[in-house]
Design a protein around this motif. Structure first.
Motif, PDB file in Angstrom:
ATOM      1  N   LYS B   2     -11.443  91.721 -60.050  1.00  0.00           N
ATOM      2  CA  LYS B   2     -10.495  90.607 -60.156  1.00  0.00           C
ATOM      3  C   LYS B   2      -9.537  90.682 -58.968  1.00  0.00           C
ATOM      4  CE  LYS B   2     -11.342  88.431 -64.091  1.00  0.00           C
ATOM      5  NZ  LYS B   2     -12.665  88.005 -63.615  1.00  0.00           N
ATOM      6  N   LEU B   3      -9.246  89.532 -58.372  1.00  0.00           N
ATOM      7  CA  LEU B   3      -8.348  89.533 -57.208  1.00  0.00           C
ATOM      8  C   LEU B   3      -6.890  89.608 -57.655  1.00  0.00           C
ATOM      9  CD1 LEU B   3     -10.012  86.844 -54.915  1.00  0.00           C
ATOM     10  CD2 LEU B   3     -10.339  89.300 -54.889  1.00  0.00           C
ATOM     11  N   THR B   4      -6.077  90.242 -56.834  1.00  0.00           N
ATOM     12  CA  THR B   4      -4.651  90.370 -57.136  1.00  0.00           C
ATOM     13  C   THR B   4      -3.916  89.100 -56.685  1.00  0.00           C
ATOM     14  OG1 THR B   4      -4.170  91.304 -54.976  1.00  0.00           O
ATOM     15  CG2 THR B   4      -4.771  92.887 -56.717  1.00  0.00           C
ATOM     16  N   PRO B   5      -2.671  88.885 -57.184  1.00  0.00           N
ATOM     17  CA  PRO B   5      -1.916  87.710 -56.735  1.00  0.00           C
ATOM     18  C   PRO B   5      -1.745  87.676 -55.213  1.00  0.00           C
ATOM     19  CG  PRO B   5      -0.826  88.735 -58.604  1.00  0.00           C
ATOM     20  CD  PRO B   5      -1.956  89.628 -58.237  1.00  0.00           C
ATOM     21  N   ILE B   8      -4.874  86.352 -53.667  1.00  0.00           N
ATOM     22  CA  ILE B   8      -4.982  84.897 -53.888  1.00  0.00           C
ATOM     23  C   ILE B   8      -4.097  84.176 -52.861  1.00  0.00           C
ATOM     24  CG2 ILE B   8      -4.509  82.997 -55.527  1.00  0.00           C
ATOM     25  CD1 ILE B   8      -6.868  84.746 -56.446  1.00  0.00           C
ATOM     26  N   GLU B  28      -7.639  73.970 -55.523  1.00  0.00           N
ATOM     27  CA  GLU B  28      -9.015  73.904 -56.031  1.00  0.00           C
ATOM     28  C   GLU B  28      -9.954  74.749 -55.164  1.00  0.00           C
ATOM     29  OE1 GLU B  28     -10.310  69.886 -56.623  1.00  0.00           O
ATOM     30  OE2 GLU B  28     -11.637  70.528 -58.228  1.00  0.00           O
ATOM     31  N   ASP B  31      -9.374  78.495 -55.687  1.00  0.00           N
ATOM     32  CA  ASP B  31     -10.056  78.988 -56.882  1.00  0.00           C
ATOM     33  C   ASP B  31     -11.543  79.163 -56.608  1.00  0.00           C
ATOM     34  OD1 ASP B  31     -10.389  79.688 -59.645  1.00  0.00           O
ATOM     35  OD2 ASP B  31     -11.178  77.672 -60.002  1.00  0.00           O
ATOM     36  N   HIS B  32     -12.138  78.206 -55.872  1.00  0.00           N
ATOM     37  CA  HIS B  32     -13.568  78.284 -55.569  1.00  0.00           C
ATOM     38  C   HIS B  32     -13.876  79.530 -54.727  1.00  0.00           C
ATOM     39  CE1 HIS B  32     -17.559  76.424 -54.988  1.00  0.00           C
ATOM     40  NE2 HIS B  32     -17.543  77.140 -53.879  1.00  0.00           N
ATOM     41  N   ALA B  34     -11.987  82.200 -54.315  1.00  0.00           N
ATOM     42  CA  ALA B  34     -11.646  83.429 -55.056  1.00  0.00           C
ATOM     43  C   ALA B  34     -12.748  83.795 -56.044  1.00  0.00           C
ATOM     44  CB  ALA B  34     -10.318  83.235 -55.794  1.00  0.00           C
ATOM     45  N   THR B  35     -13.257  82.796 -56.770  1.00  0.00           N
ATOM     46  CA  THR B  35     -14.316  83.073 -57.759  1.00  0.00           C
ATOM     47  C   THR B  35     -15.572  83.572 -57.054  1.00  0.00           C
ATOM     48  OG1 THR B  35     -13.409  81.183 -58.973  1.00  0.00           O
ATOM     49  CG2 THR B  35     -15.430  82.114 -59.827  1.00  0.00           C
ATOM     50  N   GLN B  36     -15.869  82.972 -55.907  1.00  0.00           N
ATOM     51  CA  GLN B  36     -17.048  83.397 -55.148  1.00  0.00           C
ATOM     52  C   GLN B  36     -16.887  84.831 -54.638  1.00  0.00           C
ATOM     53  OE1 GLN B  36     -18.787  80.219 -53.075  1.00  0.00           O
ATOM     54  NE2 GLN B  36     -19.735  81.487 -51.512  1.00  0.00           N
ATOM     55  N   GLU B  38     -14.944  87.126 -55.913  1.00  0.00           N
ATOM     56  CA  GLU B  38     -14.966  88.036 -57.071  1.00  0.00           C
ATOM     57  C   GLU B  38     -16.405  88.312 -57.508  1.00  0.00           C
ATOM     58  OE1 GLU B  38     -10.699  87.142 -59.334  1.00  0.00           O
ATOM     59  OE2 GLU B  38     -12.475  86.040 -59.937  1.00  0.00           O
ATOM     60  N   VAL B 202       2.362  73.205 -61.385  1.00  0.00           N
ATOM     61  CA  VAL B 202       3.734  73.755 -61.471  1.00  0.00           C
ATOM     62  C   VAL B 202       3.777  75.161 -60.889  1.00  0.00           C
ATOM     63  CG1 VAL B 202       4.742  72.384 -63.310  1.00  0.00           C
ATOM     64  CG2 VAL B 202       3.207  74.242 -63.897  1.00  0.00           C
TER      65      VAL B 202
END
Lengths: 115, 202
Positions: B2-5, B8, B28, B31-32, B34-36, B38, B202
């Protein structure tokens, strides 16, 4: 996405079908689902997927929910009421197209029917 | 993994650097990516650099396509806004104002006042949009400032203003009532879209 206009023309229908089956999904999830279903034969690139999602959203066919997941914002897409109706129409259209294409491609020439 | 803040944030900055300016698109794509990353594993820094290097062009192209798709939707939203009863009333009010002005002055001068109102309202719209983009750094693809459309109206009016004044009082009243109502509809749409996007991110 395979670089063929045949696939590109069906991208929106593929996305809507997946959302109809899975409720709500995010971009990366859609790409992986397509890869899984087609055993890696078909892969949708982000360059094709996200503009298509934004277009469907702008047309009012998709609704959006943004949530914080694993330290980042994740945008989930789901079908709107209009989107659900449109999915049924587009799938019927696609199925009819496939049927017609199969008829044309598998058609064996009958000498009696030749002009 | 899992990536850290922090990681990100690094992806977000890397996307910002290659020109993904709109916050919603960047979120968006972050997230794409980061998921890749991970899913792929490996050394984060090396994998991120490799991804950005290999996909820089396609990411920029995706950004453009996403922006056009969303802003086309925003323009369609302006036309929806225009069909609301409040905007029909606004059109009638502007038309009435122009007719009133034409009782006291020639069409050319009444047109100048109509054009002045348009300039002030458009300036407000543009300044507010630029303030959000550069000062608050919150600029969304779906909450555009409609500057292109404002420019089209501006240049059309500049070139066709005299011809319009010669066309008669009715043409002057309808034209300036229309452009001012459309500009107010753009402000209302821009505000609505901005609030919607702000509540999402937000």
């Amino acid at each position: 996405m395979k670089n063929s206009p045949l696939y590109k023309g069906s991208l929106n229908t593929i996305i809507m079908k997946l959302l109809e089956e899975n409720g709500r999904m995010y971009g990366y999830e859609i790409t992986q689902k397509v890869k899984l279903i087609t055993n890696g034969e078909l892969s949708i690139t982000e360059g094709a997927l996200y503009p298509a999602l934004h277009k469907l959203e702008a047309e009012g066919l998709l609704d959006v929910e943004v949530e914080r997941v694993d330290n980042r914002m994740r945008k989930y897409y789901k079908l709107t009421e209009n989107g659900e109706k449109e999915t049924v129409n587009r799938l019927a259209e696609l199925e009819e197209f496939i049927r017609n294409m199969q008829t044309l491609v598998n058609n064996k020439p009958n000498p009696d029917l030749q002009f | 993994m899992k990536l850290t803040p922090e990681q990100i944030t690094e992806i977000d900055k890397a996307l910002g650097k290659i020109g993904i300016a709109y916050l919603d698109i960047r979120c968006e794509l972050t997230d794409h990516v980061a998921t890749q990353l991970e899913a792929g594993g490996g050394d984060f820094e090396a994998e991120l650099n490799r991804y950005i290097k290999e996909n820089k062009k396609s990411l920029r192209r995706t950004n453009r396509k996403m922006f056009f798709a969303t802003s086309a939707g925003a323009y369609a939203e302006v036309f929806k806004t225009l069909t609301r009863p409040g905007f029909l009333i606004a059109f009638i009010a502007f038309f009435g104002l122009m007719q009133l002005l034409l009782q006291f002055m020639v069409a050319e001068n009444a047109g100048r006042i109509g054009f002045f109102i348009f300039c002030i309202v458009s300036l407000y719209l543009s300044v507010k949009y630029l303030f959000r983009a550069f000062y608050t750094r919150r600029s969304y693809s779906g909450a555009v400032g409609f500057s292109i459309f404002s420019l089209v109206i501006l240049y059309t009016t500049l070139y066709a203003g005299d011809w319009l004044a010669e066309s008669g009082n009715l043409a002057v009243s309808v034209y300036y009532a229309l452009i001012n109502t459309v500009t107010f509809a753009m402000i209302a749409t821009s505000e609505k879209q901005y609030k919607l996007y702000k509540s999402r991110y937000v």
